[in-house]
Scaffold this motif. Structure first.
Motif, PDB file in Angstrom:
ATOM      1  N   ALA A 232      45.703  23.871 -37.124  1.00 10.53           N
ATOM      2  CA  ALA A 232      47.391  24.003 -37.333  1.00 10.53           C
ATOM      3  C   ALA A 232      47.522  25.181 -38.277  1.00 10.53           C
ATOM      4  O   ALA A 232      47.882  24.759 -39.553  1.00 10.53           O
ATOM      5  CB  ALA A 232      47.600  22.762 -37.667  1.00 10.53           C
ATOM      6  N   PRO A 233      47.301  26.472 -37.835  1.00 13.97           N
ATOM      7  CA  PRO A 233      47.673  27.487 -38.753  1.00 13.97           C
ATOM      8  C   PRO A 233      49.025  27.774 -39.036  1.00 13.97           C
ATOM      9  O   PRO A 233      49.846  27.385 -38.475  1.00 13.97           O
ATOM     10  CB  PRO A 233      47.125  28.952 -38.245  1.00 13.97           C
ATOM     11  CG  PRO A 233      47.061  28.475 -36.692  1.00 13.97           C
ATOM     12  CD  PRO A 233      46.791  26.966 -36.543  1.00 13.97           C
ATOM     13  N   ASP A 234      49.392  27.888 -40.550  1.00 17.87           N
ATOM     14  CA  ASP A 234      50.492  28.293 -41.077  1.00 17.87           C
ATOM     15  C   ASP A 234      51.562  26.946 -40.714  1.00 17.87           C
ATOM     16  O   ASP A 234      52.784  27.059 -40.832  1.00 17.87           O
ATOM     17  CB  ASP A 234      51.339  29.498 -40.292  1.00 17.87           C
ATOM     18  CG  ASP A 234      50.578  30.826 -40.772  1.00 17.87           C
ATOM     19  OD1 ASP A 234      50.018  30.475 -41.790  1.00 17.87           O
ATOM     20  OD2 ASP A 234      50.552  31.527 -39.827  1.00 17.87           O
TER      21      ASP A 234
ATOM     22  N   GLU B 261      66.407  27.233 -47.842  1.00 15.49           N
ATOM     23  CA  GLU B 261      65.597  26.165 -47.638  1.00 15.49           C
ATOM     24  C   GLU B 261      64.453  26.863 -46.875  1.00 15.49           C
ATOM     25  O   GLU B 261      64.635  27.894 -45.981  1.00 15.49           O
ATOM     26  CB  GLU B 261      66.444  25.390 -46.476  1.00 15.49           C
ATOM     27  CG  GLU B 261      67.253  24.456 -46.919  1.00 15.49           C
ATOM     28  CD  GLU B 261      67.773  23.481 -45.874  1.00 15.49           C
ATOM     29  OE1 GLU B 261      68.684  22.550 -46.240  1.00 15.49           O
ATOM     30  OE2 GLU B 261      67.624  23.887 -44.661  1.00 15.49           O
ATOM     31  N   LEU B 262      63.187  26.532 -47.214  1.00 18.20           N
ATOM     32  CA  LEU B 262      62.043  27.164 -47.023  1.00 18.20           C
ATOM     33  C   LEU B 262      61.102  25.882 -46.248  1.00 18.20           C
ATOM     34  O   LEU B 262      61.051  25.098 -46.740  1.00 18.20           O
ATOM     35  CB  LEU B 262      61.367  27.542 -48.127  1.00 18.20           C
ATOM     36  CG  LEU B 262      62.055  28.815 -49.045  1.00 18.20           C
ATOM     37  CD1 LEU B 262      60.917  29.152 -50.122  1.00 18.20           C
ATOM     38  CD2 LEU B 262      62.078  29.879 -47.949  1.00 18.20           C
ATOM     39  N   ARG B 263      60.779  26.201 -44.948  1.00 23.05           N
ATOM     40  CA  ARG B 263      59.970  25.218 -44.233  1.00 23.05           C
ATOM     41  C   ARG B 263      59.010  26.122 -43.141  1.00 23.05           C
ATOM     42  O   ARG B 263      59.409  27.187 -42.727  1.00 23.05           O
ATOM     43  CB  ARG B 263      60.955  24.437 -43.331  1.00 23.05           C
ATOM     44  CG  ARG B 263      61.843  25.001 -42.310  1.00 23.05           C
ATOM     45  CD  ARG B 263      62.507  23.822 -41.476  1.00 23.05           C
ATOM     46  NE  ARG B 263      63.504  23.193 -42.407  1.00 23.05           N
ATOM     47  CZ  ARG B 263      64.602  23.571 -42.625  1.00 23.05           C
ATOM     48  NH1 ARG B 263      65.119  24.863 -42.346  1.00 23.05           N
ATOM     49  NH2 ARG B 263      65.332  22.778 -43.441  1.00 23.05           N
ATOM     50  N   PRO B 264      57.882  25.575 -42.909  1.00 22.85           N
ATOM     51  CA  PRO B 264      57.003  26.140 -42.010  1.00 22.85           C
ATOM     52  C   PRO B 264      57.578  26.063 -40.689  1.00 22.85           C
ATOM     53  O   PRO B 264      58.567  25.455 -40.331  1.00 22.85           O
ATOM     54  CB  PRO B 264      55.833  25.230 -41.933  1.00 22.85           C
ATOM     55  CG  PRO B 264      55.756  24.450 -43.107  1.00 22.85           C
ATOM     56  CD  PRO B 264      57.083  24.335 -43.269  1.00 22.85           C
ATOM     57  N   TRP B 265      57.218  27.154 -39.770  1.00 26.21           N
ATOM     58  CA  TRP B 265      57.782  27.386 -38.522  1.00 26.21           C
ATOM     59  C   TRP B 265      57.721  26.073 -37.499  1.00 26.21           C
ATOM     60  O   TRP B 265      58.596  26.039 -36.544  1.00 26.21           O
ATOM     61  CB  TRP B 265      57.345  28.578 -37.894  1.00 26.21           C
ATOM     62  CG  TRP B 265      55.658  28.445 -37.489  1.00 26.21           C
ATOM     63  CD1 TRP B 265      54.714  28.307 -38.476  1.00 26.21           C
ATOM     64  CD2 TRP B 265      55.113  28.472 -36.282  1.00 26.21           C
ATOM     65  NE1 TRP B 265      53.746  28.185 -37.770  1.00 26.21           N
ATOM     66  CE2 TRP B 265      53.799  28.362 -36.295  1.00 26.21           C
ATOM     67  CE3 TRP B 265      55.593  28.404 -34.949  1.00 26.21           C
ATOM     68  CZ2 TRP B 265      52.690  28.057 -35.444  1.00 26.21           C
ATOM     69  CZ3 TRP B 265      54.755  28.485 -34.033  1.00 26.21           C
ATOM     70  CH2 TRP B 265      53.196  28.193 -34.183  1.00 26.21           C
ATOM     71  N   VAL B 266      56.849  25.105 -37.833  1.00 25.26           N
ATOM     72  CA  VAL B 266      56.869  24.205 -36.990  1.00 25.26           C
ATOM     73  C   VAL B 266      57.283  22.826 -37.691  1.00 25.26           C
ATOM     74  O   VAL B 266      57.281  21.717 -37.045  1.00 25.26           O
ATOM     75  CB  VAL B 266      55.232  23.764 -36.858  1.00 25.26           C
ATOM     76  CG1 VAL B 266      54.448  24.765 -35.901  1.00 25.26           C
ATOM     77  CG2 VAL B 266      54.547  23.544 -38.153  1.00 25.26           C
ATOM     78  N   GLU B 267      57.905  22.884 -38.947  1.00 22.56           N
ATOM     79  CA  GLU B 267      58.647  21.733 -39.427  1.00 22.56           C
ATOM     80  C   GLU B 267      59.933  21.521 -38.724  1.00 22.56           C
ATOM     81  O   GLU B 267      60.569  22.186 -38.312  1.00 22.56           O
ATOM     82  CB  GLU B 267      58.956  22.217 -40.788  1.00 22.56           C
ATOM     83  CG  GLU B 267      59.381  20.874 -41.677  1.00 22.56           C
ATOM     84  CD  GLU B 267      58.315  19.874 -42.087  1.00 22.56           C
ATOM     85  OE1 GLU B 267      58.713  18.947 -42.564  1.00 22.56           O
ATOM     86  OE2 GLU B 267      57.056  20.214 -42.050  1.00 22.56           O
ATOM     87  N   THR B 268      59.964  19.990 -38.538  1.00 21.92           N
ATOM     88  CA  THR B 268      61.516  19.660 -38.086  1.00 21.92           C
ATOM     89  C   THR B 268      62.397  19.624 -39.058  1.00 21.92           C
ATOM     90  O   THR B 268      62.118  19.380 -40.206  1.00 21.92           O
ATOM     91  CB  THR B 268      61.066  18.267 -37.497  1.00 21.92           C
ATOM     92  OG1 THR B 268      60.759  17.373 -38.133  1.00 21.92           O
ATOM     93  CG2 THR B 268      60.157  18.262 -36.259  1.00 21.92           C
ATOM     94  N   PHE B 269      63.571  19.720 -38.314  1.00 16.42           N
ATOM     95  CA  PHE B 269      64.875  19.648 -39.616  1.00 16.42           C
ATOM     96  C   PHE B 269      65.148  18.445 -39.888  1.00 16.42           C
ATOM     97  O   PHE B 269      65.103  17.490 -38.912  1.00 16.42           O
ATOM     98  CB  PHE B 269      66.014  20.534 -38.941  1.00 16.42           C
ATOM     99  CG  PHE B 269      65.853  21.946 -38.795  1.00 16.42           C
ATOM    100  CD1 PHE B 269      66.577  22.474 -39.723  1.00 16.42           C
ATOM    101  CD2 PHE B 269      64.772  22.551 -37.987  1.00 16.42           C
ATOM    102  CE1 PHE B 269      66.681  23.977 -39.686  1.00 16.42           C
ATOM    103  CE2 PHE B 269      64.537  23.964 -38.097  1.00 16.42           C
ATOM    104  CZ  PHE B 269      65.634  24.796 -38.892  1.00 16.42           C
TER     105      PHE B 269
END
Length: 233
Positions: free
Chosen positions: A195-197, A225-233
């Motif tokens: 699960a990269p990044d 707001e900073l979150r990884p590209w796969v993070e849910t809101f």
């Protein structure tokens, strides 16, 4: 890329993750950096690597915070960037939480933030310039189950940031709240295999803080707001 218009930074609640990345990047940008933590021994390697100065302080104690700022004033000059990273975290069912531990968590996360902003404002207002960056978390806007103390503290810290931005912004002081909405990668907390990044990179987080410091006052950001590209809101 525009130059950062500040010269001296103080990071309160310094450690080996986001604060370490910030220290490296601030030093690379030419700023003098002071680090504050209860235990400065953990900062020895970072100090040796970057030339930053380390100071012991209790973020929740008014006298300790006042003394910290005085020591930093003498060592590198009054900070024109102050970053508040300190927080306390207590987990557990509401009915089983220890009140004393909850109080301590709130004092570090919220009251300590107030003390830092207060001392920063004293120094920045006469100069008509400065930046105060406050580190939030998912808990700043979402109270998770069995994490009430952390949510209480981070909600209060976000409120402090909003109030400070409205008061100090017109005086030339940039106040910003950075919501770290996701897990932060570290040696102790590596990304899952395959699960990269999928976790926030401390160096990428630090780049955003420095981008905030480069902003011109005609277009200041308050909340990022900073979150990884796969993070849910």
């Amino acid at each position: 890329m525009s130059r950062i218009p500040y010269e001296r930074a103080l990071i309160i609640g310094a450690g080996t993750g986001i604060s370490a990345a910030l220290t490296r990047q601030l030093r690379a940008a030419g700023l003098a950096v002071a680090l504050a933590a209860r235990d400065t021994e953990k900062l020895a390697g970072l100090v040796q690597e970057t030339g930053a100065r380390a100071f012991s302080a209790d973020a929740a104690d008014p006298a300790s915070v006042e003394a910290l700022f005085r020591k930093v004033d003498e060592a590198i000059g009054a900070p024109d960037v102050v970053i508040y990273n300190a927080s306390g975290r207590v987990r557990g069912p509401l009915a089983q939480l220890d009140p004393a531990s909850v109080r301590q968590s709130l004092e570090v996360t919220a009251f300590g933030g107030f003390l830092a902003v207060r001392e920063a404002a004293k120094r920045m207002e006469p100069q008509g310039q400065g930046a105060i960056l406050i580190t939030g978390a998912s808990a700043s806007i979402k109270g998770f189950a069995q994490s009430a103390p952390f949510a209480m503290g981070k909600f209060a810290l976000r409120g402090l940031a909003q109030s400070a931005a409205r008061e100090l912004g017109p005086k030339g002081i940039h106040v910003a709240h950075i919501n770290i909405d996701g897990g932060v990668r570290s040696a102790a907390r590596p990304e899952p295999a395959g699960a990269p990044d999928s976790m926030l990179d401390p160096e990428a987080i630090a780049e955003t803080y420095l981008d905030l410091l480069r902003q011109k006052r005609s277009a200041w950001s308050f909340e990022v707001e900073l979150r990884p590209w796969v993070e849910t809101f």
